[in-house]
Scaffold this motif. Structure first.
Motif, mmCIF file in Angstrom:
data_model
loop_
_atom_site.group_PDB
_atom_site.id
_atom_site.type_symbol
_atom_site.label_atom_id
_atom_site.label_comp_id
_atom_site.label_asym_id
_atom_site.label_seq_id
_atom_site.Cartn_x
_atom_site.Cartn_y
_atom_site.Cartn_z
ATOM 1 N N ASP A 1 50.107 61.549 33.448
ATOM 2 C CA ASP A 1 51.547 61.321 33.385
ATOM 3 C C ASP A 1 52.364 62.612 33.298
ATOM 4 N N ARG B 1 57.143 61.235 44.367
ATOM 5 C CA ARG B 1 56.174 60.486 43.573
ATOM 6 C C ARG B 1 54.761 60.940 43.911
ATOM 7 N N CYS B 2 53.963 61.105 42.871
ATOM 8 C CA CYS B 2 52.589 61.588 43.041
ATOM 9 C C CYS B 2 51.589 60.502 42.645
ATOM 10 N N GLU C 1 52.655 62.514 37.750
ATOM 11 C CA GLU C 1 53.605 61.434 38.020
ATOM 12 C C GLU C 1 54.565 61.786 39.148
ATOM 13 N N SER C 2 55.118 62.997 39.093
ATOM 14 C CA SER C 2 56.150 63.325 40.073
ATOM 15 C C SER C 2 56.374 64.824 40.137
ATOM 16 N N GLU D 1 49.071 69.707 41.417
ATOM 17 C CA GLU D 1 50.305 69.019 41.052
ATOM 18 C C GLU D 1 50.389 67.616 41.646
ATOM 19 N N THR E 1 54.629 65.782 34.612
ATOM 20 C CA THR E 1 55.654 65.971 35.635
ATOM 21 C C THR E 1 55.708 67.438 36.030
ATOM 22 N N GLU F 1 63.002 63.804 44.070
ATOM 23 C CA GLU F 1 61.811 63.514 43.274
ATOM 24 C C GLU F 1 60.726 62.957 44.188
ATOM 25 N N ARG G 1 58.178 70.530 37.835
ATOM 26 C CA ARG G 1 59.526 70.951 38.213
ATOM 27 C C ARG G 1 59.440 72.247 39.008
#
Length: 238
Positions: free
Chosen positions: A116, A110-111, A99-100, A95, A118, A108, A120
């Motif tokens: 791109d 940031r990765c 992106e995040s 993960e 995401t 949130e 959750r």
């Protein structure tokens, strides 16, 4: 042959170090001399000169600690991917390259932004046995999934799930692939449980490291027997 094992002390929740151990031995069986460097929190990271980078799974807290440290080296990690370095990120380490991550705390994170997608986080944990199809080898992969996340907007999944949860509920795609960087939630460890996938990875790394490399067949009697036993047991599940 140089291997970089990231956060071996921190991201080793399911004995994921055994993926590196298996790869080391498989490469040595092909005649390579192998050097493995281990880097963790507080260490400077330099990804240049490595043939393979690995990071395993950890708790959600360990993942965020690794992410905070890795964030200072995102540019180098992206450069390694662009220049053809091979990498495998398993469990929730996979993960870190999207992106995040939207955490359960509402924050949130940031990765690396290599891809791109995401992530959750949920309070519900998704666990279960897994069988996954990989189009480049004939043998399905076996393993286990234990995560509290869903991944969205993945354009090129690594696997297709026959049994178990994919990247998100209702999505059969699992993991991701970007050039020679691979990510999957399959644990087990995945290279120990799946000798055909291990050989496939050794073939690709070997071809990058040595002109004219041809994989020499190696008999892994116990690993192959364990794989068959596991696969047939999972295949028979209702």
């Amino acid at each position: 042959m140089k291997i970089l094992h990231l956060y071996a002390d921190l991201m080793n929740l399911y004995g994921e170090y055994a993926n590196v151990w298996s790869l080391e031995h498989a490469l040595m069986e092909q005649g390579f001399e192998v050097q493995t460097d281990r880097r963790t929190l507080g260490d400077a990271l330099d990804f240049s000169g490595y043939d393979f980078i690995y990071c395993g799974s950890g708790t959600e807290r360990s993942q965020k600690a690794a992410l905070a440290h890795l964030s200072g080296y995102f540019d180098g990690l992206r450069q390694a991917a662009l220049t053809g370095t091979h990498a495998l990120f398993t469990g929730n380490a996979c993960e870190l390259l999207g992106e995040s991550i939207l955490g359960m705390d509402g924050k949130e994170y940031r990765c690396a932004g290599l891809l791109d997608f995401t992530v959750r986080e949920h309070r519900t944990r998704f666990t279960g046995d897994a069988i996954a199809e990989f189009p480049e080898i004939s043998a399905p992969l076996v393993g286990f999934v234990n995560k509290c996340t869903e991944l969205f907007r993945i354009q090129e999944p690594l696997f297709s799930m026959r049994l178990g949860m994919g990247n998100a509920q209702g999505d059969p795609g699992e993991g991701w692939r970007y050039r020679n960087f691979l990510g999957t939630h399959l644990i087990g460890p995945v290279l120990v449980k799946n000798p055909a996938f291990l050989d496939w990875l050794v073939q690709r790394i070997g071809e990058s490291a040595r002109d004219g490399f041809i994989l020499r067949p190696v008999r892994r009697e116990y690993e192959e027997r364990a794989y068959r036993t596991t696969y047939h047991a999972l295949k028979a599940k209702p």
